[in-house]
Write an enzyme that holds these catalytic residues in place. Structure first.
Site, PDB file in Angstrom:
ATOM      1  N   TYR A  49     -16.313  -1.610   1.925  1.00 51.93           N
ATOM      2  CA  TYR A  49     -15.031  -2.172   1.489  1.00 51.93           C
ATOM      3  C   TYR A  49     -15.090  -3.689   1.354  1.00 51.93           C
ATOM      4  O   TYR A  49     -14.378  -4.265   0.530  1.00 51.93           O
ATOM      5  CB  TYR A  49     -13.890  -1.705   2.394  1.00 51.93           C
ATOM      6  CG  TYR A  49     -13.502  -0.273   2.077  1.00 51.93           C
ATOM      7  CD1 TYR A  49     -12.726   0.014   0.961  1.00 51.93           C
ATOM      8  CD2 TYR A  49     -13.968   0.784   2.841  1.00 51.93           C
ATOM      9  CE1 TYR A  49     -12.408   1.319   0.631  1.00 51.93           C
ATOM     10  CE2 TYR A  49     -13.643   2.099   2.522  1.00 51.93           C
ATOM     11  CZ  TYR A  49     -12.867   2.359   1.413  1.00 51.93           C
ATOM     12  OH  TYR A  49     -12.553   3.653   1.072  1.00 51.93           O
ATOM     13  N   ASN A  66      -4.828   3.095  -6.965  1.00 47.30           N
ATOM     14  CA  ASN A  66      -5.844   2.040  -6.828  1.00 47.30           C
ATOM     15  C   ASN A  66      -5.546   1.156  -5.637  1.00 47.30           C
ATOM     16  O   ASN A  66      -4.388   0.889  -5.315  1.00 47.30           O
ATOM     17  CB  ASN A  66      -5.898   1.186  -8.096  1.00 47.30           C
ATOM     18  CG  ASN A  66      -6.290   1.999  -9.308  1.00 47.30           C
ATOM     19  OD1 ASN A  66      -6.768   3.115  -9.164  1.00 47.30           O
ATOM     20  ND2 ASN A  66      -6.072   1.463 -10.489  1.00 47.30           N
ATOM     21  N   VAL A  67      -6.613   0.670  -5.026  1.00 45.89           N
ATOM     22  CA  VAL A  67      -6.444  -0.212  -3.876  1.00 45.89           C
ATOM     23  C   VAL A  67      -6.629  -1.678  -4.273  1.00 45.89           C
ATOM     24  O   VAL A  67      -6.437  -2.573  -3.457  1.00 45.89           O
ATOM     25  CB  VAL A  67      -7.414   0.182  -2.733  1.00 45.89           C
ATOM     26  CG1 VAL A  67      -7.066   1.581  -2.218  1.00 45.89           C
ATOM     27  CG2 VAL A  67      -8.873   0.126  -3.156  1.00 45.89           C
ATOM     28  N   ASP A  68      -6.984  -1.915  -5.539  1.00 45.94           N
ATOM     29  CA  ASP A  68      -7.100  -3.312  -5.991  1.00 45.94           C
ATOM     30  C   ASP A  68      -5.699  -3.889  -6.231  1.00 45.94           C
ATOM     31  O   ASP A  68      -4.700  -3.169  -6.168  1.00 45.94           O
ATOM     32  CB  ASP A  68      -7.978  -3.399  -7.259  1.00 45.94           C
ATOM     33  CG  ASP A  68      -7.334  -2.717  -8.470  1.00 45.94           C
ATOM     34  OD1 ASP A  68      -6.190  -3.054  -8.815  1.00 45.94           O
ATOM     35  OD2 ASP A  68      -7.996  -1.835  -9.079  1.00 45.94           O
ATOM     36  N   HIS A  80      -2.643   4.934  -1.985  1.00 44.63           N
ATOM     37  CA  HIS A  80      -3.871   5.060  -1.192  1.00 44.63           C
ATOM     38  C   HIS A  80      -4.233   3.779  -0.448  1.00 44.63           C
ATOM     39  O   HIS A  80      -5.389   3.581  -0.075  1.00 44.63           O
ATOM     40  CB  HIS A  80      -5.024   5.525  -2.099  1.00 44.63           C
ATOM     41  CG  HIS A  80      -4.809   6.911  -2.641  1.00 44.63           C
ATOM     42  ND1 HIS A  80      -5.517   7.424  -3.695  1.00 44.63           N
ATOM     43  CD2 HIS A  80      -3.962   7.885  -2.246  1.00 44.63           C
ATOM     44  CE1 HIS A  80      -5.100   8.668  -3.933  1.00 44.63           C
ATOM     45  NE2 HIS A  80      -4.152   8.962  -3.080  1.00 44.63           N
ATOM     46  N   GLY A 102      -5.275   6.616 -16.698  1.00 42.81           N
ATOM     47  CA  GLY A 102      -6.584   6.453 -16.068  1.00 42.81           C
ATOM     48  C   GLY A 102      -6.753   7.158 -14.746  1.00 42.81           C
ATOM     49  O   GLY A 102      -7.359   6.610 -13.827  1.00 42.81           O
TER      50      GLY A 102
END
Ligand code: APR
Length: 231
Positions: free
Chosen positions: A54, A88-90, A105, A171
């Site tokens: 990560y 997404n975690v961005d 998430h 996506g």
């Protein structure tokens, strides 16, 4: 009153910003099996590997820029109430200017106690190391929902999906539940736009539109169409 757009996004929207999707052709995520880096078992077995994985994802996200897909979703806020539900975690939606983003998430740029899950912190640096502790003395971990863990924001996401006037799916392969089930909460008669170069599995229904293209062209196209309906 502004109409509400809810957009469910996945790794594909960030692909053209240079961030890898999960289910690429080799079945690996940046060279790792998902079970080795994104499960509570992986964390128990090898926390150092998980932290380093990560840490690298954070560096990659930091170097990436939002693309035309993220930007088009943010621009829709001029004419609509827009809620992004992202897997997404961005942070590319936020950096594109979206003001309401639900991270189903979790988020790369937050850490949390590995023992008290309500102890969540903004990241002081872009790395978490073994030995970095929460205020109660427990190891910090990424604030990511791993496979096999509960998805605390799902209820909120369901409420948003159930009150959408337009629903976008961008996506995501719709392979991972409960997120993939959100489409089932969209009210009958609500137009659904699926923007993805390959078609994810969605049960056929009226008002389902497939835009079989990458996010950087597909999302601006759909956004322009929606803006026309708003004016
Ligand atoms: N534009 C739009 N979509 C794209 C693009 C692009 N340029 N490139 C690829 N895609 C699509 C693929 O066709 C696929 O349908 O993005 C989707 C990516 O699917 P996954 O890799 O399965 O990612 P996602 O659906 O977000 O995964 C869901 O699984 O690993 C877990 O927790 C992780 O949040 C993740 C969840």
């Amino acid at each position: 009153m502004k109409k509400k757009i809810v957009a469910l996004t996945g790794a594909g929207i960030s692909a053209e910003s240079g961030l890898a999707t999960f289910r690429g052709s080799d079945g690996l995520w940046e060279g790792h099996r998902i079970e080795d880096v994104a499960t509570p078992e992986a964390w128990a077995r090898n926390p150092e590997l998980v932290l380093e994985f990560y840490n690298q994802r954070r560096a990659a996200a930091r170097a990436a820029q939002p693309n035309a897909g993220h930007l088009a979703l943010a621009a829709l806020e001029q004419d609509f109430e827009v809620v992004i539900v992202t897997q997404n975690v961005d942070d590319l939606h936020e950096r594109a200017g979206s003001s309401r983003v639900i991270h189903l998430h979790g988020q790369l740029f937050e850490s949390r106690s590995s023992y008290f899950e309500q102890l969540v912190y903004p990241m002081a640096s872009d790395r978490i190391e073994l030995g970095d502790l929460c205020e109660k003395g427990h190891q910090l971990r990424p604030n990511i929902v791993w496979f096999g863990e509960a998805v605390p924001l799902m209820e909120r996401a369901v409420q948003e999906a159930a009150t959408a006037d337009f629903f976008l799916v961008v996506g995501t392969s719709l392979q991972v539940y409960p997120a993939a089930g959100l489409v089932d909460f969209v009210r009958p008669g609500t137009p659904i736009y699926i923007i993805d170069p390959s078609r994810p599995p969605v049960a056929s229904r009226p008002d389902l539109h497939f835009i079989t293209e990458p996010g950087t062209t597909g999302v601006p196209k759909v956004a322009a169409e929606l803006m026309r309906t708003a004016s």
